[in-house]
Design an enzyme around this catalytic site. Sequence first.
Site, short mmCIF file in Angstrom:
data_model
loop_
_atom_site.label_atom_id
_atom_site.label_comp_id
_atom_site.label_asym_id
_atom_site.label_seq_id
_atom_site.Cartn_x
_atom_site.Cartn_y
_atom_site.Cartn_z
N ASP A 190 77.83 6.52 124.30
CA ASP A 190 77.22 6.48 122.97
C ASP A 190 76.83 5.08 122.50
O ASP A 190 76.59 4.86 121.31
CB ASP A 190 78.19 7.07 121.94
CG ASP A 190 78.08 8.59 121.85
OD1 ASP A 190 77.04 9.13 122.26
OD2 ASP A 190 79.06 9.22 121.38
N LYS A 193 74.26 4.26 119.90
CA LYS A 193 74.46 4.58 118.48
C LYS A 193 74.58 3.33 117.63
O LYS A 193 74.51 3.39 116.39
CB LYS A 193 75.70 5.45 118.29
CG LYS A 193 75.42 6.90 118.61
CD LYS A 193 76.52 7.79 118.05
CE LYS A 193 76.23 9.24 118.40
NZ LYS A 193 77.43 10.06 118.24
FE LIG Z 1 76.00 10.90 122.40
FE LIG Z 2 79.82 10.99 122.22
#
Ligand SMILES: [Fe+2]
Ligand SMILES: [Fe+2]
Length: 325
Positions: A190, A193
């Site tokens: 991630d 993000k």
């Molecule tokens: Fe993700």
């Molecule tokens: Fe995630």
Amino acid sequence: MERETLLIVEDNMILRDGLKEMLRFEGFHVLTAGNGEEALHQMATITPDLILSDISMPVMDGYTFFYRVRERAEWVRIPFVFLTARGEREDIMIGRDLGAEDYLVKPLSREELLTAVRARLARSQQLQMAQLEHAYEGSLTVLANAIEVRNEYTRGHVERVTAYAMILAEQIGFAGRRLEALRFGAILHDIGKIHVRESILTKKEPLTPEEWDEIKLHPITGAEMIKGISYLAPAIPIVRWHHECWDGSGYPDNLVGEAIPLEARIVTVADCFDAMTTERSYRPSLSLEEAYAEIISCAGCQFDPAVVSAFQNAWEKGEIQKIGA
Ligand SMILES: [Fe+2]
Ligand SMILES: [Fe+2]
């Protein structure tokens, strides 16, 4: 491969030149010095990959030289081998107390010398590699956690996803390098993000289509972020495709089935299970059992059935519950 540089420190010129010739013939780059002081002088400009040093020498003996080398952080890891005359047991004991890596007893045979030098160099390379990987993993985790700090609901997400992914991968038969690559991918999944606005990450109301579009960019941004780091190349497919679905309904590339790398399919299951079992700003969490049932029911649509069956096996052994608890 680049030639390794060896430093021979020996006051006996005949022996020193003999060793130098022998090692040069084998393709090493060889530096020489007549005592510890001269050796330190050499090391001011070139850091050798291994040091072979006599013990009794004028000006600065081998022990003092060894101390001086070990004092400096950048030289701590250079393998240091003492050359000792036959019978000097005392020397060996003192040297061992100092923590020198090895001893070679003079006079040396060519085989003895080469075997010792090669073994020490190989060992030191392995150590360096291991330390580098360890340092890498540490900094990656810090980086990955930077996202979690922005969002209290996802605290611990990276660690748990990584732990689930490791269990699933081992169940499937991953080992060694492949398992390590998967670990890096899971840690970083991630990372993109970091570019998503905080107001979106923590929003309590349903997201608007525009806000969804911004979230959905994170696999692409994440893969872009790490593409310049060659060491992380195996993590890129995981970062980019961890939101793809087995049936093709995922994003960003709508890949279907085995077109999605297995590593990414594993992280998808790990990621979704953790997302379901932790509270988010927009909904409460499911119990582990409810989330488990959900994963099973999505085999063949959202998830790869083979990964789901690995998940089922791990669940039956109680491994998943240990992390989620
Ligand atoms: Fe993700
Ligand atoms: Fe995630």
